[in-house]
Write an enzyme that holds these catalytic residues in place. Structure first.
Site, PDB file in Angstrom:
ATOM      1  N   GLU A  99      -0.537  64.460 -31.693  1.00 33.70           N
ATOM      2  CA  GLU A  99      -1.119  62.935 -31.891  1.00 33.70           C
ATOM      3  C   GLU A  99      -2.190  62.973 -30.524  1.00 33.70           C
ATOM      4  OE1 GLU A  99       1.831  59.845 -31.360  1.00 33.70           O
ATOM      5  OE2 GLU A  99       3.019  60.621 -32.965  1.00 33.70           O
ATOM      6  N   LYS A 107      -3.333  61.722 -27.274  1.00 36.04           N
ATOM      7  CA  LYS A 107      -2.646  60.974 -26.169  1.00 36.04           C
ATOM      8  C   LYS A 107      -3.929  59.752 -25.634  1.00 36.04           C
ATOM      9  CE  LYS A 107      -0.062  61.072 -21.898  1.00 36.04           C
ATOM     10  NZ  LYS A 107      -0.355  60.231 -21.184  1.00 36.04           N
ATOM     11  N   ASP A 162      -5.459  56.930 -23.784  1.00 37.64           N
ATOM     12  CA  ASP A 162      -5.587  56.400 -22.362  1.00 37.64           C
ATOM     13  C   ASP A 162      -5.635  54.905 -21.995  1.00 37.64           C
ATOM     14  OD1 ASP A 162      -5.309  56.658 -19.858  1.00 37.64           O
ATOM     15  OD2 ASP A 162      -7.247  57.808 -19.478  1.00 37.64           O
ATOM     16  N   TYR A 183       2.714  54.289 -32.180  1.00 38.97           N
ATOM     17  CA  TYR A 183       3.266  55.871 -32.190  1.00 38.97           C
ATOM     18  C   TYR A 183       4.397  55.878 -31.914  1.00 38.97           C
ATOM     19  CZ  TYR A 183       2.234  54.936 -27.274  1.00 38.97           C
ATOM     20  OH  TYR A 183       2.184  54.337 -25.922  1.00 38.97           O
ATOM     21  N   LYS A 187      -1.926  67.904 -21.648  1.00 35.95           N
ATOM     22  CA  LYS A 187      -3.108  66.995 -20.897  1.00 35.95           C
ATOM     23  C   LYS A 187      -4.414  67.826 -21.135  1.00 35.95           C
ATOM     24  CE  LYS A 187      -2.546  63.987 -17.915  1.00 35.95           C
ATOM     25  NZ  LYS A 187      -2.300  62.618 -17.888  1.00 35.95           N
ATOM     26  N   CYS A 244     -43.060  57.740  -0.055  1.00 32.75           N
ATOM     27  CA  CYS A 244     -42.584  58.724  -0.757  1.00 32.75           C
ATOM     28  C   CYS A 244     -41.961  59.578   0.504  1.00 32.75           C
ATOM     29  CB  CYS A 244     -43.654  59.367  -1.331  1.00 32.75           C
ATOM     30  SG  CYS A 244     -43.309  61.011  -2.153  1.00 32.75           S
ATOM     31  N   CYS A 298     -44.942  63.158   0.256  1.00 31.79           N
ATOM     32  CA  CYS A 298     -46.048  63.095   0.597  1.00 31.79           C
ATOM     33  C   CYS A 298     -46.587  61.934   1.349  1.00 31.79           C
ATOM     34  CB  CYS A 298     -46.715  63.030  -0.760  1.00 31.79           C
ATOM     35  SG  CYS A 298     -47.126  61.474  -1.488  1.00 31.79           S
ATOM     36  N   CYS A 356     -43.741  56.756  -6.396  1.00 30.21           N
ATOM     37  CA  CYS A 356     -44.633  57.421  -5.604  1.00 30.21           C
ATOM     38  C   CYS A 356     -46.228  57.341  -6.198  1.00 30.21           C
ATOM     39  CB  CYS A 356     -44.581  58.995  -5.052  1.00 30.21           C
ATOM     40  SG  CYS A 356     -45.854  59.648  -4.473  1.00 30.21           S
ATOM     41  N   CYS A 395     -49.018  64.380  -5.228  1.00 30.29           N
ATOM     42  CA  CYS A 395     -47.973  64.428  -4.595  1.00 30.29           C
ATOM     43  C   CYS A 395     -47.250  65.672  -5.034  1.00 30.29           C
ATOM     44  CB  CYS A 395     -46.791  63.265  -4.802  1.00 30.29           C
ATOM     45  SG  CYS A 395     -45.115  63.549  -3.976  1.00 30.29           S
TER      46      CYS A 395
HETATM   47  S1  IVH Z   1       5.054  58.711 -26.918  1.00 32.10           S
HETATM   48  C1  IVH Z   1       9.035  59.059 -25.841  1.00 32.10           C
HETATM   49  N1  IVH Z   1       2.780  59.006 -28.156  1.00 32.10           N
HETATM   50  O1  IVH Z   1       1.694  58.250 -22.639  1.00 32.10           O
HETATM   51  C2  IVH Z   1       7.513  58.969 -26.025  1.00 32.10           C
HETATM   52  N2  IVH Z   1       2.757  58.304 -25.775  1.00 32.10           N
HETATM   53  O2  IVH Z   1       2.699  59.665 -20.334  1.00 32.10           O
HETATM   54  C3  IVH Z   1       7.022  58.300 -25.219  1.00 32.10           C
HETATM   55  N3  IVH Z   1       0.682  57.570 -24.740  1.00 32.10           N
HETATM   56  O3  IVH Z   1       3.786  55.735 -21.814  1.00 32.10           O
HETATM   57  C4  IVH Z   1       5.471  57.897 -25.600  1.00 32.10           C
HETATM   58  N4  IVH Z   1      -0.618  58.088 -26.338  1.00 32.10           N
HETATM   59  O4  IVH Z   1       1.749  55.031 -22.710  1.00 32.10           O
HETATM   60  C5  IVH Z   1       3.289  58.524 -27.041  1.00 32.10           C
HETATM   61  N5  IVH Z   1       0.526  59.334 -29.193  1.00 32.10           N
HETATM   62  C6  IVH Z   1       1.188  58.875 -28.027  1.00 32.10           C
HETATM   63  C7  IVH Z   1       0.835  58.402 -26.744  1.00 32.10           C
HETATM   64  C8  IVH Z   1       1.492  58.021 -25.577  1.00 32.10           C
HETATM   65  C9  IVH Z   1      -0.528  57.684 -25.197  1.00 32.10           C
HETATM   66  C10 IVH Z   1       1.130  57.030 -23.435  1.00 32.10           C
HETATM   67  C11 IVH Z   1       2.285  56.096 -23.365  1.00 32.10           C
HETATM   68  C12 IVH Z   1       3.094  56.601 -22.562  1.00 32.10           C
HETATM   69  C13 IVH Z   1       2.606  57.710 -21.610  1.00 32.10           C
HETATM   70  C14 IVH Z   1       3.396  58.546 -21.255  1.00 32.10           C
END
Ligand code: IVH
Length: 528
Positions: A112, A114, A116, A226, A314, A408, A411, A426, A431
């Site tokens: 999935e 991740k 932010d 998720y 990451k 400037c 020049c 300028c 220039c």
């Molecule tokens: S699963 C036991 N799935 O990442 C598993 N977390 O660094 C716990 N996060 O606190 C989280 N996308 O805020 C999971 N697809 C995803 C995620 C995700 C973002 C964040 C979440 C978690 C943090 C952990």
């Protein structure tokens, strides 16, 4: 009377469904005005029968008094965190560890994005949203129910489907703010003299931690679900199956989730999503790899803070902090004076960054950037690095404010700012800085494509008065070129030929090369 009750129920059902079509699937079946009509009809009926208003009614999304503080909420099951892999080796070790611990080689993973944002837990009791909380320390979070209810993609009531309504469903997800809305919000804040958020995650967190839910409602937050907390009344045997179940109940899941078999699939997915990163309308900072089978998850178990069955992989960070050592002024092709921050060099995602454009005086004033400031800098993909925000808490009092000069720096001519324009320019067309920039542009690949006519050569040609506009290039003799520093006889010959050869470029390239305002490559092609 009883027909009012039936109508209320019918309207709510329709509104839940159309809310889902619109905010979760992004695929509405009715027009906004039809939706509004249904909502108004429901509001009228509820006004007539105030006793029948329930907290999960679609009319009750935004409401409630501002709070004094958030109450604590204890999570039934701890909200764990994830271990991070920063490279291929670390994620491979994870898959090998999983195989070893399970004594099994072919293991399915769900990958999935991740997201932010900010982790939250939603609790549905008999289908209705009753509590929403932050992660907090993992054991105890804050009750932010009033605020989460304002997020349109969070159903107040689960959709009815082939599954029985679970008596209790604790679902975890990430609340995000879209990049576009984040930028709008920051512009607005800076206009109001408030400090900008450093990134969408902080903005999402700040929005959810508002004591007045009407402020949260004004921020267009979204959620992707998720994970599970405690669940009673439905069964699922895999993570994928769980996610599909969530979707069928009206909860939003991310569209880029994929089943992967083994390390090669995981690596491919990581590469693919990293490529997509710059095109996504929200921030992601990696992928999450989870063992798909819930029985295997249980077998692997958890550590104190993180599960053994999941791992983040990451992406390189895009923001770092550094210090502004100086602000210099560059003069562009059109004479615009651009302030540029010279920074303590810092590595962002594998690239050393030491300069960032500050664009113009308004930007400097808006962000209140001073020489000596500690700042957050950002570099995304091919985008030029930018100063996101000043860390004002790190100020010592020795920082120096900056104003663009009235002359400037190259020049010495007057630099003026025409009303309605952001740039100070300028005004001297001769220039040397402007002349050089015009010739760099003229010779560049997309323009006349004169091989060997680099910036250093152009600088010499202009500084020695051999050239004062692009047309002069065609009067240069072989001797002129041979007289330049660092240009061997053979290279001078090649450059001479390249200049002559450029006479054959098509009209659209010539038009573009002239650097006329508003005539980019596209317009030039249409005209030529
Ligand atoms: S699963 C036991 N799935 O990442 C598993 N977390 O660094 C716990 N996060 O606190 C989280 N996308 O805020 C999971 N697809 C995803 C995620 C995700 C973002 C964040 C979440 C978690 C943090 C952990």
């Amino acid at each position: 009377m009883s027909s009012d009750k039936e109508r209320i129920q019918e309207l709510r059902k329709q509104l839940y469904y159309h809310n889902y079509r619109y905010y979760v699937l992004d695929d509405p079946e009715i027009s906004d005005s039809e939706y509004d009509r249904l909502m108004r009809e429901l509001e009228t009926l509820e006004k007539k029968h105030p006793d029948w208003v329930t907290p999960d009614s679609p009319t009750q999304r935004v409401g409630g008094q501002p709070l004094k503080a958030f109450d604590p909420v204890e999570h039934t099951l701890p909200m764990l965190s994830l271990d991070n892999s920063m490279n291929e080796d670390e994620i491979r070790e994870f898959t090998e560890r999983v195989q070893r611990n399970l004594a099994k080689s072919d293991i399915e993973y769900v990958c999935e994005p991740k997201l932010d944002g900010l982790a939250v837990e939603l609790v549905y009791e008999n289908g209705s949203l009753t509590t929403a909380s932050t992660r907090g320390d993992g054991t105890t979070g804050e009750n932010i129910t009033q605020n989460v209810r304002t997020i349109n993609s969070v159903p107040l009531r689960l959709l009815e489907n082939e599954h029985a309504v679970p008596s209790r469903l604790e679902v975890r997800g990430e609340v995000i703010l879209y990049l576009e809305d984040f930028e709008k919000l920051n512009k607005q804040r800076e206009k109001n003299g408030e400090s900008a958020f450093a990134n969408p995650r902080n903005a999402a967190a700040g929005s959810l931690r508002q004591l007045d839910p009407s402020v949260t409602a004004s921020r267009p937050l979204d959620i992707f679900c998720y994970g599970a907390g405690q669940v009673n009344g439905i069964e699922f045997d895999t993570q994928m199956n769980f996610l599909q179940t969530l979707k069928s109940m009206g909860l939003k899941i991310n569209p880029y989730i994929r089943l992967c078999n083994g390390i090669q699939d995981i690596k491919d997915y990581h590469a693919e999503i990293m490529k997509k990163r710059d095109d996504l309308p929200y921030e992601i900072d990696g992928i999450v790899v989870k063992v798909n089978d819930t029985a295997l998850q249980e077998q692997l178990g958890v550590k104190t803070k993180s599960p053994r069955w999941a791992m983040a992989y990451k992406f390189p960070a895009r923001q770092e902090t550094t210090q502004i050592k100086d602000i210099i002024v560059q003069v562009g092709r059109t004479g615009a004076l651009t302030p540029v921050a010279v920074m303590q060099p810092v590595n962002i995602g594998g690239v050393e960054v030491s300069r960032a454009s500050l664009h113009n005086q308004d930007e400097i004033d808006r962000k209140d950037v001073r020489i000596g400031d500690r700042v957050i800098v950002q570099r995304a993909g091919d985008v030029i690095p930018e100063v996101v925000k000043v860390i004002k808490s790190k100020r010592t009092g020795d920082e120096t404010p900056f104003k663009l000069p009235d002359t400037c720096p190259v020049c010495g001519s007057k630099a003026v700012r025409i009303e309605g324009e952001a740039a100070k320019r300028c005004i001297n067309l001769s220039c040397p800085a402007q002349v050089k920039e015009r010739i760099y542009h003229f010779a560049s690949k997309a323009a006349m494509d004169i091989d060997g006519l680099g910036d250093k050569i152009v600088d010499q040609l202009v500084d020695r008065n051999l050239v004062s506009d692009a047309a002069d290039l065609y009067d240069l003799s072989r001797k002129d070129l041979e007289s330049l520093d660092r240009l061997a006889e053979k290279s001078a010959e090649n450059l001479y030929n390249a200049i002559q050869d450029s006479k054959n470029r098509p009209l659209n390239r010539v038009l573009y090369a002239l650097g006329i305002r508003f005539v980019g490559e596209h317009v030039a092609r249409a005209a030529g």
